[in-house]
Design a protein around this motif. Structure first.
Motif, PDB file in Angstrom:
ATOM      1  N   ARG B  54       0.816  -1.225   0.000  1.00  0.00           N
ATOM      2  CA  ARG B  54       0.000   0.000   0.000  1.00  0.00           C
ATOM      3  C   ARG B  54       0.845   1.269   0.000  1.00  0.00           C
ATOM      4  O   ARG B  54       0.328   2.378   0.128  1.00  0.00           O
ATOM      5  N   ILE B  55       2.161   1.109  -0.118  1.00  0.00           N
ATOM      6  CA  ILE B  55       3.042   2.279  -0.198  1.00  0.00           C
ATOM      7  C   ILE B  55       3.088   2.724  -1.658  1.00  0.00           C
ATOM      8  O   ILE B  55       3.466   1.935  -2.529  1.00  0.00           O
ATOM      9  N   PRO B  56       2.683   3.986  -1.948  1.00  0.00           N
ATOM     10  CA  PRO B  56       2.544   4.399  -3.354  1.00  0.00           C
ATOM     11  C   PRO B  56       3.791   4.142  -4.205  1.00  0.00           C
ATOM     12  O   PRO B  56       3.681   3.609  -5.305  1.00  0.00           O
ATOM     13  N   GLU B  57       4.989   4.468  -3.705  1.00  0.00           N
ATOM     14  CA  GLU B  57       6.207   4.285  -4.516  1.00  0.00           C
ATOM     15  C   GLU B  57       6.421   2.815  -4.879  1.00  0.00           C
ATOM     16  O   GLU B  57       6.935   2.505  -5.948  1.00  0.00           O
ATOM     17  N   LEU B  58       6.056   1.930  -3.966  1.00  0.00           N
ATOM     18  CA  LEU B  58       6.321   0.507  -4.213  1.00  0.00           C
ATOM     19  C   LEU B  58       5.281  -0.129  -5.113  1.00  0.00           C
ATOM     20  O   LEU B  58       5.483  -1.215  -5.643  1.00  0.00           O
ATOM     21  N   ASP B  59       4.155   0.573  -5.280  1.00  0.00           N
ATOM     22  CA  ASP B  59       3.064   0.035  -6.101  1.00  0.00           C
ATOM     23  C   ASP B  59       3.027   0.700  -7.483  1.00  0.00           C
ATOM     24  O   ASP B  59       2.133   0.446  -8.282  1.00  0.00           O
ATOM     25  N   LEU B  71      10.221   0.617 -11.582  1.00  0.00           N
ATOM     26  CA  LEU B  71       9.329  -0.471 -11.231  1.00  0.00           C
ATOM     27  C   LEU B  71       9.235  -0.553  -9.716  1.00  0.00           C
ATOM     28  O   LEU B  71      10.213  -0.892  -9.052  1.00  0.00           O
ATOM     29  N   GLY B  72       8.068  -0.200  -9.163  1.00  0.00           N
ATOM     30  CA  GLY B  72       7.879  -0.316  -7.719  1.00  0.00           C
ATOM     31  C   GLY B  72       8.174  -1.745  -7.291  1.00  0.00           C
ATOM     32  O   GLY B  72       7.793  -2.694  -7.972  1.00  0.00           O
ATOM     33  N   ALA B  73       8.877  -1.883  -6.149  1.00  0.00           N
ATOM     34  CA  ALA B  73       9.363  -3.208  -5.736  1.00  0.00           C
ATOM     35  C   ALA B  73       8.228  -4.198  -5.486  1.00  0.00           C
ATOM     36  O   ALA B  73       8.445  -5.398  -5.510  1.00  0.00           O
ATOM     37  N   ALA B  74       6.996  -3.695  -5.233  1.00  0.00           N
ATOM     38  CA  ALA B  74       5.895  -4.609  -4.902  1.00  0.00           C
ATOM     39  C   ALA B  74       4.949  -4.861  -6.070  1.00  0.00           C
ATOM     40  O   ALA B  74       3.956  -5.572  -5.921  1.00  0.00           O
ATOM     41  N   SER B  98       7.162 -13.696 -17.206  1.00  0.00           N
ATOM     42  CA  SER B  98       6.125 -14.605 -17.706  1.00  0.00           C
ATOM     43  C   SER B  98       6.406 -16.045 -17.298  1.00  0.00           C
ATOM     44  O   SER B  98       5.534 -16.904 -17.429  1.00  0.00           O
ATOM     45  N   LEU B  99       7.616 -16.314 -16.820  1.00  0.00           N
ATOM     46  CA  LEU B  99       7.982 -17.681 -16.436  1.00  0.00           C
ATOM     47  C   LEU B  99       7.788 -17.949 -14.945  1.00  0.00           C
ATOM     48  O   LEU B  99       7.759 -19.107 -14.530  1.00  0.00           O
ATOM     49  N   ILE B 100       7.709 -16.888 -14.146  1.00  0.00           N
ATOM     50  CA  ILE B 100       7.660 -17.094 -12.690  1.00  0.00           C
ATOM     51  C   ILE B 100       6.328 -17.721 -12.295  1.00  0.00           C
ATOM     52  O   ILE B 100       5.274 -17.119 -12.492  1.00  0.00           O
ATOM     53  N   GLY B 101       6.366 -18.950 -11.775  1.00  0.00           N
ATOM     54  CA  GLY B 101       5.153 -19.635 -11.323  1.00  0.00           C
ATOM     55  C   GLY B 101       4.103 -19.717 -12.410  1.00  0.00           C
ATOM     56  O   GLY B 101       4.411 -19.699 -13.603  1.00  0.00           O
ATOM     57  N   GLY B 102       2.843 -19.842 -11.993  1.00  0.00           N
ATOM     58  CA  GLY B 102       1.718 -19.801 -12.923  1.00  0.00           C
ATOM     59  C   GLY B 102       0.993 -18.469 -12.783  1.00  0.00           C
ATOM     60  O   GLY B 102       1.510 -17.528 -12.158  1.00  0.00           O
ATOM     61  N   ILE B 103      -0.217 -18.394 -13.347  1.00  0.00           N
ATOM     62  CA  ILE B 103      -0.965 -17.132 -13.351  1.00  0.00           C
ATOM     63  C   ILE B 103      -1.220 -16.626 -11.922  1.00  0.00           C
ATOM     64  O   ILE B 103      -1.017 -15.451 -11.617  1.00  0.00           O
ATOM     65  N   ALA B 104      -1.656 -17.520 -11.033  1.00  0.00           N
ATOM     66  CA  ALA B 104      -1.998 -17.083  -9.673  1.00  0.00           C
ATOM     67  C   ALA B 104      -0.757 -16.565  -8.941  1.00  0.00           C
ATOM     68  O   ALA B 104      -0.853 -15.638  -8.127  1.00  0.00           O
ATOM     69  N   ILE B 105       0.392 -17.144  -9.222  1.00  0.00           N
ATOM     70  CA  ILE B 105       1.638 -16.658  -8.616  1.00  0.00           C
ATOM     71  C   ILE B 105       1.999 -15.305  -9.229  1.00  0.00           C
ATOM     72  O   ILE B 105       2.326 -14.347  -8.524  1.00  0.00           O
ATOM     73  N   GLN B 106       1.913 -15.201 -10.560  1.00  0.00           N
ATOM     74  CA  GLN B 106       2.282 -13.941 -11.223  1.00  0.00           C
ATOM     75  C   GLN B 106       1.386 -12.776 -10.799  1.00  0.00           C
ATOM     76  O   GLN B 106       1.794 -11.617 -10.865  1.00  0.00           O
ATOM     77  N   ASN B 107       0.173 -13.077 -10.373  1.00  0.00           N
ATOM     78  CA  ASN B 107      -0.713 -12.005  -9.908  1.00  0.00           C
ATOM     79  C   ASN B 107      -0.295 -11.454  -8.554  1.00  0.00           C
ATOM     80  O   ASN B 107      -0.829 -10.438  -8.105  1.00  0.00           O
ATOM     81  N   ARG B 108       0.630 -12.123  -7.872  1.00  0.00           N
ATOM     82  CA  ARG B 108       1.067 -11.671  -6.551  1.00  0.00           C
ATOM     83  C   ARG B 108       2.582 -11.412  -6.502  1.00  0.00           C
ATOM     84  O   ARG B 108       3.026 -10.459  -5.864  1.00  0.00           O
ATOM     85  N   ALA B 109       3.362 -12.284  -7.146  1.00  0.00           N
ATOM     86  CA  ALA B 109       4.820 -12.242  -6.988  1.00  0.00           C
ATOM     87  C   ALA B 109       5.399 -10.938  -7.542  1.00  0.00           C
ATOM     88  O   ALA B 109       5.095 -10.537  -8.657  1.00  0.00           O
ATOM     89  N   SER B 110       6.269 -10.305  -6.748  1.00  0.00           N
ATOM     90  CA  SER B 110       6.892  -9.046  -7.157  1.00  0.00           C
ATOM     91  C   SER B 110       8.370  -9.276  -7.462  1.00  0.00           C
ATOM     92  O   SER B 110       8.956 -10.285  -7.051  1.00  0.00           O
ATOM     93  N   GLN B 168      12.392   0.593  -5.313  1.00  0.00           N
ATOM     94  CA  GLN B 168      12.118   0.402  -6.732  1.00  0.00           C
ATOM     95  C   GLN B 168      13.317  -0.170  -7.451  1.00  0.00           C
ATOM     96  O   GLN B 168      14.440  -0.118  -6.973  1.00  0.00           O
ATOM     97  N   ILE B 169      13.023  -0.716  -8.612  1.00  0.00           N
ATOM     98  CA  ILE B 169      14.055  -1.237  -9.506  1.00  0.00           C
ATOM     99  C   ILE B 169      14.006  -0.348 -10.739  1.00  0.00           C
ATOM    100  O   ILE B 169      12.925  -0.071 -11.263  1.00  0.00           O
ATOM    101  N   GLU B 170      15.168   0.143 -11.163  1.00  0.00           N
ATOM    102  CA  GLU B 170      15.208   1.107 -12.263  1.00  0.00           C
ATOM    103  C   GLU B 170      15.947   0.507 -13.455  1.00  0.00           C
ATOM    104  O   GLU B 170      17.055  -0.001 -13.307  1.00  0.00           O
ATOM    105  N   LEU B 171      15.324   0.573 -14.622  1.00  0.00           N
ATOM    106  CA  LEU B 171      15.938   0.061 -15.855  1.00  0.00           C
ATOM    107  C   LEU B 171      16.077   1.212 -16.833  1.00  0.00           C
ATOM    108  O   LEU B 171      15.083   1.861 -17.163  1.00  0.00           O
ATOM    109  N   PRO B 172      17.308   1.474 -17.306  1.00  0.00           N
ATOM    110  CA  PRO B 172      17.469   2.569 -18.255  1.00  0.00           C
ATOM    111  C   PRO B 172      16.733   2.270 -19.560  1.00  0.00           C
ATOM    112  O   PRO B 172      16.561   1.106 -19.918  1.00  0.00           O
ATOM    113  N   ALA B 173      16.327   3.335 -20.252  1.00  0.00           N
ATOM    114  CA  ALA B 173      15.669   3.135 -21.545  1.00  0.00           C
ATOM    115  C   ALA B 173      16.642   2.463 -22.482  1.00  0.00           C
ATOM    116  O   ALA B 173      17.808   2.856 -22.562  1.00  0.00           O
TER     117      ALA B 173
END
Ligand SMILES: Cc1cc2nc3c(=O)[nH]c(=O)nc-3n(C[C@H](O)[C@H](O)[C@H](O)COP(=O)(O)OP(=O)(O)OC[C@H]3O[C@@H](n4cnc5c(N)ncnc54)[C@H](O)[C@@H]3O)c2cc1C
Ligand code: FES
Ligand code: FES
Lengths: 169, 297
Positions: B54-59, B71-74, B98-110, B168-173
């Motif tokens: 629920r922290i805005p920067e992380l979401d 990319l917010g860490a959460a 797209s490889l991490i777990g299945g759909i239900a995991i991807q809907n939560r895993a950060s 957050q995780i930052e990726l250059p353009a």
């Protein structure tokens, strides 16, 4: 025992408030506090999908969600899938295709399939298999489940088309 | 599961103050796909669980073609791969999420959770490394920013202090002519842990590779970048010989072990095969990215 905290959520279109310990999973809360025993505990670690529910529009494993995290959330469980009368097409097609034997995995498969069809009403067989990879079944060999989901999708599309036709008239 | 207190701070300040106050007995909760099962099995314990979603920067997920991706860490994996512009710009990252777990995991895993778990086999790690990711860490004392390559210390170990969290995780353009890919080997197509994972990224200019990065997962105590593989590529035109040189360099850099998922020998072999294939895919994508693009809206 630690303190129980009040949590308010909308579950199957009903506003509910319950008390839960932070360490209780949403699955435990559903089954033990709210009497919603449709979601099953298979593995309790995210691998089997038997505990699947839809939370804020997203398919999740309720064994990997804390009950307290449900505060303010909208949740659909297997108990919320059927209409007031009769069965949901997914449920009907699971019966017709014999897509279950012991039935322990069935609530999870139906909830997961419902989440898929909400997003993609016309999935390919490959998409169905990929989407359901997080649900395990030890009995059916999966093929009947996949057929049932594809058939239910066709039924739902036909229903939607005829409803749209009615509106036009 | 052992009892704990649950807090869900609404700001970064509030969160870092809880961490400063509770210290090592606090644990951040992202998607919970690692943490909840670990606490249930008694492998991790916490007096206070700090829900950071629920922290805005992380979401937040912010992308623009000049500054890149923040990319917010959460943010859960599914929000990353369903973002069209992000998917087009960071193909290696998208392969991984797209490889991490299945759909239900991807809907939560950060990705915050994936990097903090710091499994040598974590799928996003090599992908983020080849996208040249940086991480922003925060504590009550302030923030620090470091390259992701300096974040990992060993299996399950990072430089994160108990009073810190990943914001957050930052990726250059990516520059023009950029392409990347992540591939892993698993016995099962979905819902499995990488025996070996390889990330590759290249920049193509006038038919030559001008920049390259290769990163390996599950063959060392931490994910590793292989500068020797990059050296074998830079200044050359993509060709089977050049890919073979880079693959051999990656194999030399790998320090695989034998465990239940595979032998050291098999892993070393896989590093070669997957490095080759990941480079091939990265180059294909780099070529596609150079084709005239439909005008963006
Ligand atoms: C069935 C299943 C399949 C899986 N498949 C894969 C797979 O294919 N590939 C893969 O790589 N992983 C996989 N995982 C592991 C897991 O899903 C990932 O590691 C995921 O990215 C963890 O993210 P999370 O948000 O759920 O982390 P959490 O469980 O919430 O947290 C993980 C750890 O990181 C810490 N943490 C989280 N966020 C922060 C932060 N912002 N700052 C500081 N500390 C933080 C937590 O305290 C905890 O120690 C799988 C897990 C399950 C259950
Ligand atoms: S009980 Fe939740 S995934 Fe198996
Ligand atoms: S019907 Fe028995 S596990 Fe699926």
């Amino acid at each position: 025992m630690s303190t129980r905290v009040p949590v308010t959520a909308t579950i199957n279109n009903e506003d509910v408030t319950f008390l839960c310990e932070p360490r209780q999973s949403l699955l435990e809360v559903l089954r033990e506090e709210l009497g919603l025993t449709g979601a099953k505990e298979g593995c309790n670690n995210g691998n089997c999908g038997a505990c699947a529910v839809i939370m804020n529009g997203a398919l999740v494993n309720s064994c990997l969600v804390l009950g307290v995290e449900a505060h303010g959330a909208t949740i659909t469980t297997i108990e919320g899938i059927a209409p007031r009368e009769g069965l949901h097409p997914l449920q009907q097609k699971f019966i017709e295709h014999a897509a279950l034997q012991c039935g322990v995995c069935t609530p999870g498969f139906i909830v997961a399939a419902r989440a898929l069809l909400d997003k993609n009403p016309n999935p390919t067989e490959h998409e169905v298999r990929f989407w359901l990879a997080g649900n395990l079944c030890r009995c059916t060999g999966y093929d009947k489940i996949v057929r049932a989901v594809l058939d239910a999708a066709a039924t739902l599309r036909a229903q939607a088309a005829s409803a749209a036709g009615d509106e036009v008239q | 599961m052992q009892a704990f207190e649950y807090v869900a701070p609404r700001s970064l300040d509030e969160a870092t103050h809880v961490l400063a106050h509770v210290g090592a007995e606090a644990r951040c909760l992202g998607g919970g796909t690692d943490l909840i099962a670990q606490m249930r099995e008694g492998r991790r314990s916490a007096r206070v669980v700090v829900d950071i979603k629920r922290i805005p920067e992380l979401d937040a997920l912010k992308f623009d073609p000049i500054h890149g991706l923040t990319l917010g860490a959460a943010v859960p994996c599914s929000r990353i791969h369903s973002h069209g512009a992000v998917a087009a710009a960071f193909p290696g990252l998208i392969d991984a999420v797209s490889l991490i777990g299945g759909i239900a995991i991807q809907n939560r895993a950060s990705l915050g959770g994936n990097i903090c778990t710091a499994s040598p086999a974590g799928d996003s790690l090599p992908a983020l490394l080849v996208h040249n990711a940086h991480v922003l860490l925060a504590s009550a004392q302030g923030t620090r920013r470091l390259p992701l390559s300096a974040f990992f210390v060993g299996p399950g170990k990072t430089v994160l202090r108990p009073d810190e969290l990943v914001v957050q995780i930052e990726l250059p353009a990516p520059p023009a002519g950029f392409g990347a890919a992540y591939l892993r080997f698993t016995p099962r197509n979905e819902m499995d842990i990488a025996v070996v994972g390889v990330g590759a990224a290249v920049v193509l200019e006038n038919g030559l590779i001008t920049q390259a990065r290769v990163a390996l997962g599950a063959v060392a105590p931490t994910p590793i970048l292989v500068p020797e593989a990059a050296e074998a590529l830079v200044g050359k035109a993509p060709s089977p010989e050049v890919f073979a040189d880079a693959a051999a360099a990656a194999q030399r850099a790998a320090q695989p072990i034998t465990d239940m998922r595979g032998t050291a020998e098999q892993r070393r072999h896989l590093v070669g095969v997957l490095t080759w294939r990941a480079l091939q895919r990265a180059v294909e994508r780099a070529r596609v990215s150079q084709l005239p693009q439909p005008t963006a809206q």
